[in-house]
Design a protein around this motif. Structure first.
Motif, PDB file in Angstrom:
ATOM      1  N   ALA A 560       0.829  -1.205   0.000  1.00  0.00           N
ATOM      2  CA  ALA A 560       0.000   0.000   0.000  1.00  0.00           C
ATOM      3  C   ALA A 560       0.863   1.255   0.000  1.00  0.00           C
ATOM      4  CB  ALA A 560      -0.932  -0.008   1.212  1.00  0.00           C
ATOM      5  N   ALA A 561       1.961   1.214   0.749  1.00  0.00           N
ATOM      6  CA  ALA A 561       2.867   2.362   0.761  1.00  0.00           C
ATOM      7  C   ALA A 561       3.457   2.608  -0.618  1.00  0.00           C
ATOM      8  CB  ALA A 561       3.986   2.131   1.775  1.00  0.00           C
ATOM      9  N   GLY A 562       3.793   1.540  -1.330  1.00  0.00           N
ATOM     10  CA  GLY A 562       4.327   1.688  -2.669  1.00  0.00           C
ATOM     11  C   GLY A 562       3.344   2.361  -3.603  1.00  0.00           C
ATOM     12  N   ALA A 563       2.064   1.990  -3.501  1.00  0.00           N
ATOM     13  CA  ALA A 563       1.050   2.629  -4.346  1.00  0.00           C
ATOM     14  C   ALA A 563       0.868   4.090  -3.970  1.00  0.00           C
ATOM     15  CB  ALA A 563      -0.270   1.874  -4.221  1.00  0.00           C
ATOM     16  N   LEU A 564       0.889   4.377  -2.681  1.00  0.00           N
ATOM     17  CA  LEU A 564       0.727   5.761  -2.233  1.00  0.00           C
ATOM     18  C   LEU A 564       1.809   6.648  -2.842  1.00  0.00           C
ATOM     19  CD1 LEU A 564      -1.227   7.157  -0.155  1.00  0.00           C
ATOM     20  CD2 LEU A 564       0.628   6.993   1.485  1.00  0.00           C
ATOM     21  N   ALA A 565       3.037   6.129  -2.888  1.00  0.00           N
ATOM     22  CA  ALA A 565       4.152   6.888  -3.454  1.00  0.00           C
ATOM     23  C   ALA A 565       4.331   6.625  -4.943  1.00  0.00           C
ATOM     24  CB  ALA A 565       5.442   6.547  -2.709  1.00  0.00           C
ATOM     25  N   ASP A 566       3.554   5.668  -5.486  1.00  0.00           N
ATOM     26  CA  ASP A 566       3.607   5.324  -6.909  1.00  0.00           C
ATOM     27  C   ASP A 566       4.988   4.825  -7.306  1.00  0.00           C
ATOM     28  OD1 ASP A 566       2.225   4.948  -9.257  1.00  0.00           O
ATOM     29  OD2 ASP A 566       2.774   6.900 -10.084  1.00  0.00           O
ATOM     30  N   VAL A 567       5.530   3.873  -6.503  1.00  0.00           N
ATOM     31  CA  VAL A 567       6.847   3.312  -6.780  1.00  0.00           C
ATOM     32  C   VAL A 567       6.732   1.793  -6.813  1.00  0.00           C
ATOM     33  CG1 VAL A 567       8.074   5.247  -5.744  1.00  0.00           C
ATOM     34  CG2 VAL A 567       7.470   3.275  -4.310  1.00  0.00           C
ATOM     35  N   PRO A 652       1.077  -1.533 -13.673  1.00  0.00           N
ATOM     36  CA  PRO A 652       1.861  -2.773 -13.577  1.00  0.00           C
ATOM     37  C   PRO A 652       2.960  -2.737 -12.523  1.00  0.00           C
ATOM     38  CG  PRO A 652       2.389  -1.571 -15.598  1.00  0.00           C
ATOM     39  CD  PRO A 652       1.189  -0.896 -15.007  1.00  0.00           C
ATOM     40  N   HIS A 653       3.418  -1.548 -12.134  1.00  0.00           N
ATOM     41  CA  HIS A 653       4.505  -1.499 -11.150  1.00  0.00           C
ATOM     42  C   HIS A 653       3.995  -1.539  -9.711  1.00  0.00           C
ATOM     43  CE1 HIS A 653       3.293   2.719 -11.784  1.00  0.00           C
ATOM     44  NE2 HIS A 653       3.674   2.926 -10.536  1.00  0.00           N
ATOM     45  N   TRP A 654       2.685  -1.511  -9.499  1.00  0.00           N
ATOM     46  CA  TRP A 654       2.159  -1.666  -8.147  1.00  0.00           C
ATOM     47  C   TRP A 654       2.265  -3.125  -7.730  1.00  0.00           C
ATOM     48  CZ3 TRP A 654      -3.031   1.508  -7.537  1.00  0.00           C
ATOM     49  CH2 TRP A 654      -2.737   2.864  -7.685  1.00  0.00           C
ATOM     50  N   SER A 655       2.438  -3.360  -6.444  1.00  0.00           N
ATOM     51  CA  SER A 655       2.544  -4.729  -5.939  1.00  0.00           C
ATOM     52  C   SER A 655       1.400  -5.006  -4.972  1.00  0.00           C
ATOM     53  CB  SER A 655       3.882  -4.944  -5.233  1.00  0.00           C
ATOM     54  OG  SER A 655       3.960  -4.155  -4.055  1.00  0.00           O
ATOM     55  N   PHE A 656       1.108  -6.300  -4.826  1.00  0.00           N
ATOM     56  CA  PHE A 656       0.011  -6.735  -3.960  1.00  0.00           C
ATOM     57  C   PHE A 656       0.442  -7.984  -3.205  1.00  0.00           C
ATOM     58  CE2 PHE A 656      -1.834  -4.417  -7.448  1.00  0.00           C
ATOM     59  CZ  PHE A 656      -2.747  -3.584  -6.825  1.00  0.00           C
ATOM     60  N   PRO A 657      -0.078  -8.190  -2.001  1.00  0.00           N
ATOM     61  CA  PRO A 657       0.262  -9.411  -1.263  1.00  0.00           C
ATOM     62  C   PRO A 657      -0.309 -10.632  -1.972  1.00  0.00           C
ATOM     63  CG  PRO A 657      -1.501  -8.237  -0.152  1.00  0.00           C
ATOM     64  CD  PRO A 657      -1.017  -7.330  -1.255  1.00  0.00           C
ATOM     65  N   THR A 658       0.406 -11.719  -1.915  1.00  0.00           N
ATOM     66  CA  THR A 658      -0.047 -12.960  -2.529  1.00  0.00           C
ATOM     67  C   THR A 658      -0.868 -13.753  -1.525  1.00  0.00           C
ATOM     68  OG1 THR A 658       1.917 -13.032  -3.936  1.00  0.00           O
ATOM     69  CG2 THR A 658       0.692 -15.087  -3.645  1.00  0.00           C
ATOM     70  N   GLN A 659      -2.100 -14.095  -1.915  1.00  0.00           N
ATOM     71  CA  GLN A 659      -2.963 -14.901  -1.057  1.00  0.00           C
ATOM     72  C   GLN A 659      -2.963 -16.323  -1.596  1.00  0.00           C
ATOM     73  OE1 GLN A 659      -3.700 -13.227   1.411  1.00  0.00           O
ATOM     74  NE2 GLN A 659      -3.537 -11.142   0.635  1.00  0.00           N
TER      75      GLN A 659
END
Length: 947
Positions: A560-567, A652-659
């Motif tokens: 979520a932090a990565g998306a907030l900063a768009d990194v 595409p550069h956003w990341s998400f937790p793997t469930q």
């Protein structure tokens, strides 16, 4: 699946099918070859559903799963032909494995399948036991178990075989336990100990078997071994699942093993050890430590006085209150052999509300392993229970970050053998005014202690070589321990930079020097330290720090932090790690990040001053969109058969937790629930209509299945409806009305539910997402059943089934079957209800939906209860409770317990009924369920009828 009446069966000779071991078949006692594994699997599917038509598509799904090969249809024909040759070698017209419509049926007599005989022998044994013939019942159980010849469906694979193997194995364990229970009632423990131990070796977490083994050992006079069996089980449950033994196992242990204890002793004696890690760089505070040591003589003996010893450690932000409390607690912990408890009351956390005494008491009681169902619902009751639990103990309690005296008072024990440390930025004069508390106010470090703390981060050579710069740093930090620690950590992380450079950076910020002076404003006292550390960050980490100040929730993941900063994920990880090293962000044990409360305020200040309005707005929008995408991905894993709204793919550069599985997805929703709710509210504030209406609907499955928070769910769906209208999205509007109808139905506001469903139906001609038609009509059918409007209910359910069929939604097909079964049951047609109920349970097993399986078992309990077959009803409700417990569906557990209680009541098992009601009540109370008053009234009537 179509049922064929057994009366239509011709004389087929003596055909027998074996499933309780390797798949085998016999004709007139001569075994015949049943072919390769997949042919055996096909035979097993047909034999498990004897005299029923199984479609080719169902057979394909059972054998190959959701990704069959292109040759699957041809293979089914081949396997059928092979089985016909084996089972009817002399026939030209087939009468055993017959074609029917688009499927096949295996026609066998009542003794034809061993698994069917097993079930029937078990039921016969139960009936014999109910008629008071235990020896005949025992012979029946033995007869059933004698049918087993190894691992059921041994040697074959595929989805059906895996599920059926597990089901049959579970049934066998149930019969072993029923047989053992009967033998124990006959006082014949020697006949069960060995078998129970074997079961427990293979299933060490099976509490019902462990309880029986404990009883058997106790009957043999082996109390010590019985205790060891219980303690080993308790350790296993704690280590593997993080839970305590369930009520039934605890009850056996308490009643049979610890009979020497007083009757009122209901809890094992737990010694909590919750102190946070001590800091290895703790410095100074010698006088304060001596004053704290002065508390110990007063706490030296149990019963030495009537007043608990309390000390409040007070002082400004960054002064080291928590460090002192934790350090001293570690020094004296051995003097408190009955436990040390720590609780952060979050009195000054801007991201979260202070912990209320009601909730704090729950946490403290849980530290002593008090089962949740035994914890009172009112604050006064919880406070009294805590005093009772700690009575006579030599305990140390640390209550960190308290806001007020009122927050602390209900948490206090009553005996002088306990010592309580309370830290706070406020003066807690109320505790002192009562005569119970002592105040310890911390001041700034003197030069010696400041020097010792800063030097602990540096090598002796570095201090010696740069003594002037070192001395100037001490003065600039003004004796504030937090400032000294941040300066020291920064210097430690940059061993090649001269200390003079740090001095120059701090000296140039004159406003920061002013803020480091002592004063009355705690926030100003630390702002300079924060700004100094902040300015030493890389530009990327500094930007991350600022933008995290815009995050609304109490904590944040790196994704979520990565998306907030768009990194990217790697960039986010590096920036977050830098913030943690600089003591500007805290990394929790669960891998999530959170701010110190004042740092959050400071981060938001920097975002306001250093970021443009446009960038703050863009970051906030990215944050809420990330939560929408993350929730959508988790929902797809949690409920693989649930259709979802069309959503544009995330960057595409956003990341998400793997469930990895549904349990992981559910855990993610549990951990993120507060953040998700805040994201919905923030999206509404930002005018992010697409997020504000989609995210509540994505979360509906979680709230419906796992976390029945009806009022919150309803509030979020109201936001969803409002913003679907603003977004002019017909699918969203219809879906919001449909979901609001489900909530209203749960709350028994049936007329309101119908209105929502009908509003959704009005929009159906305009929908792109046709799956919603099935969901809405199915839900409408359930509500019409509750209203007694049966013709309308059946019409709605038929429409739902047609819609599910048209969209190929097999998950929905199960819901339609369940609705139909419920409708027939409500109309009094129990035979039809039972037929559709069994089809429902099979359909839920087909899609491997655990919540649905529990719901289907509960439904079969309802049908048998309505039909007056109370024994079967109790059995199905028991299975439903176990299925619901496996997924922690608290409302489902309570609902099944209520049905079980009614069945037991009508069967004359009054004590059992009363126990089932009492197990359900705490769950319904905690959920604030609308069912609560009804269950309380039923229990009151039971008590009145059977005092």
């Amino acid at each position: 699946m179509t049922i064929i009446e057994e009366t239509a069966l011709p004389d087929l000779g003596h055909l027998r099918i074996g499933l309780l071991g390797p798949v085998r078949a016999w004709l007139d006692d001569a075994e015949v070859a049943v072919g390769p594994p997949r042919q055996q699997a096909l035979l097993a599917v047909l034999a498990t559903n004897p005299n029923q038509v199984i479609s080719r598509s169902e057979l394909i799904d059972a054998i190959w799963g959701t990704e069959p090969p292109a040759s699957a249809v041809g293979s089914v024909h081949t396997y059928v032909a092979g089985l016909r040759r084996a089972l009817e070698p002399a026939r030209k017209t087939f009468q055993v494995l017959v074609s029917a419509g688009s499927g096949y049926s295996l026609r066998v007599g009542p003794e034809g399948v061993d698994a069917e005989r097993f079930t029937r022998y078990r039921q016969d044994a139960r009936q014999l036991l109910g008629r008071g013939n235990p020896e005949a019942a025992l012979a029946g159980f033995d007869r059933a178990l004698a049918l087993w010849a190894g691992t059921p469906l041994g040697g074959i694979g595929g989805p059906f075989a895996d599920i059926e193997r597990q089901r049959l194995a579970e049934l066998r364990l149930d019969v072993i336990e029923e047989r053992a229970d009967l033998l124990l009632a006959l006082r014949r423990p020697a006949e069960v100990v060995g078998q129970l131990k074997e079961v427990l070796e293979d299933h060490p977490l099976r509490e019902s078997t462990r309880a029986l083994l404990i009883t058997a050992l106790h009957q043999q006079g082996r109390a010590g071994e019985a205790k060891s069996v219980y303690q080993a089980g308790a350790r296993l449950l704690d280590d593997r699942l993080g839970v305590q033994p369930g009520p039934a196992l605890r009850r056996v242990y308490e009643t049979l093993i610890d009979s020497e204890q007083p009757a009122e002793e209901i809890l094992p004696r737990v010694v909590p050890s919750q102190l946070p890690h001590d800091t290895r760089r703790f410095t100074g505070r010698g006088e304060e430590l001596r004053r704290l040591d002065g508390l110990l003589p007063a706490a030296g003996a149990v019963g030495g006085g009537s007043t608990v010893v309390i000390t409040t450690i007070e002082g400004t932000a960054g002064i080291g209150k928590t460090s002192l409390a934790v350090h001293w607690s570690h020094l004296v912990r051995d003097m408190f052999p009955d436990g040390q408890v720590y609780l952060n009351l979050r009195g000054f956390d801007v991201a979260d509300k202070p912990v209320q005494p009601h909730d704090a008491l729950y946490t403290l009681l849980s530290a002593f392993r008090v089962p949740s169902e035994k914890i009172p619902q009112d604050t006064g009751g919880r406070s009294a229970m805590l005093r009772s639990v700690v009575a006579g103990r030599r305990m140390l309690m640390v209550l960190d970050n308290a806001m007020s005296t009122d927050q602390v008072t209900p948490l206090l024990p009553a005996n002088q053998s306990c010592v309580v440390l309370v830290t706070s930025r406020n003066r807690l004069d109320g505790l002192v005014a009562t005569g119970d508390g002592r105040q310890l106010t911390l001041g700034l470090f003197d030069k010696a202690d400041s020097s010792a703390l800063l030097a602990s981060y540096l090598s002796p050579e570095r201090v010696s070589e740069e003594r002037d710069a070192f001395a100037e740093l001490l003065g600039l930090c003004a004796g504030l321990p937090l400032a000294l620690s941040i300066v020291g950590a920064r210097a430690w992380c940059s061993p090649n930079l001269p200390l003079a450079q740090f001095v120059d950076e701090l000296r140039d910020a004159h406003f920061r020097l002013d803020a480091l002076d002592t004063g009355d404003d705690a926030a100003s006292s630390v702002r300079a330290v924060f700004s100094w550390s902040y300015d030493a960050l890389s530009p990327a980490a500094a930007r991350m720090f600022r933008l995290l100040g815009l995050h609304a929730g109490p904590d944040v993941s790196r994704h979520a932090a990565g998306a907030l900063a768009d990194v990217t994920e790697d960039e986010a990880r590096a920036q977050l790690d830098e913030l943690v090293r600089a003591h500007l962000l805290e990394l929790r044990a669960d891998g999530r990040f959170q701010f110190h409360d004042l740092l959050r305020v400071y981060a938001l200040e920097r975002a306001t001053s250093d970021e443009s309005d446009a960038e703050r707005d863009a970051a906030a929008r990215r944050g809420v969109r990330w939560y929408m995408h993350a929730a959508n991905q988790a929902d797809r894993v949690m409920l693989t058969f649930k259709p979802v709204h069309n959503i544009i793919d995330p960057p595409p550069h956003w990341s998400f937790p793997t469930q990895a599985d549904p349990d992981g997805a559910k855990a993610w929703f549990m951990a993120e629930e507060t953040n998700l709710v805040e994201a919905i509210r923030r999206a509404a504030e930002l005018g992010e209509h697409a997020v504000a209406w989609r995210l509540p609907q994505t979360m509906s499955s979680f709230w419906y299945v796992y976390n029945k928070r009806w009022e919150l769910w309803n509030e979020m769906l109201r936001i969803s409806l409002e913003h679907a209208v603003l977004d002019a999205d017909t699918n969203g509007i219809a879906s919001a009305h449909s979901s609001l109808g489900i909530v209203a139905n749960d709350l028994k506001r049936y007329d309101e539910a119908v209105q929502h469903y009908l509003r959704a139906i009005e929009l159906f001609p305009q929908l792109d997402e046709k799956w919603l038609v099935g969901i809405t009509y199915n839900s409408l059918g359930h509500t019409y059943v509750a209203l007694g409007r049966f013709p309308e209910a059946m019409a709605a359910l038929r429409t739902a089934a047609e819609a599910y069929e048209a969209t190929g939604n097999i998950w929905g097909r199960a819901w339609a079957l369940q609705g139909t079964a419920s409708a027939y049951n409500a109309m009094g047609d129990h035979a039809k209800a039972l037929e559709y109920g069994r089809l429902t349970l099979a359909a839920w097993h087909d899609v491997d939906y655990k919540h649905g399986i529990g719901s289907g078992l509960n439904l079969l309990g309802e049908i048998h209860l309505a039909a007056g077959d109370y024994t079967s009803a109790i059995d199905y409700y028991d299975q439903a409770v176990q299925a619901r417990q496996a997924i922690n569906d608290r409302f489902g557990i309570a609902n099944a317990l209520r049905g079980k209680a009614l069945s037991e009541w009508r069967a004359g098992l009054v004590d059992d009924a009363r126990e089932s009601y009492r197990r359900a009540l705490p769950i319904l109370t905690a959920l604030e369920s609308p069912e609560l008053s009804e269950v309380e009234a039923e229990l009151a009537q039971l008590d009145a009828d059977h005092p």
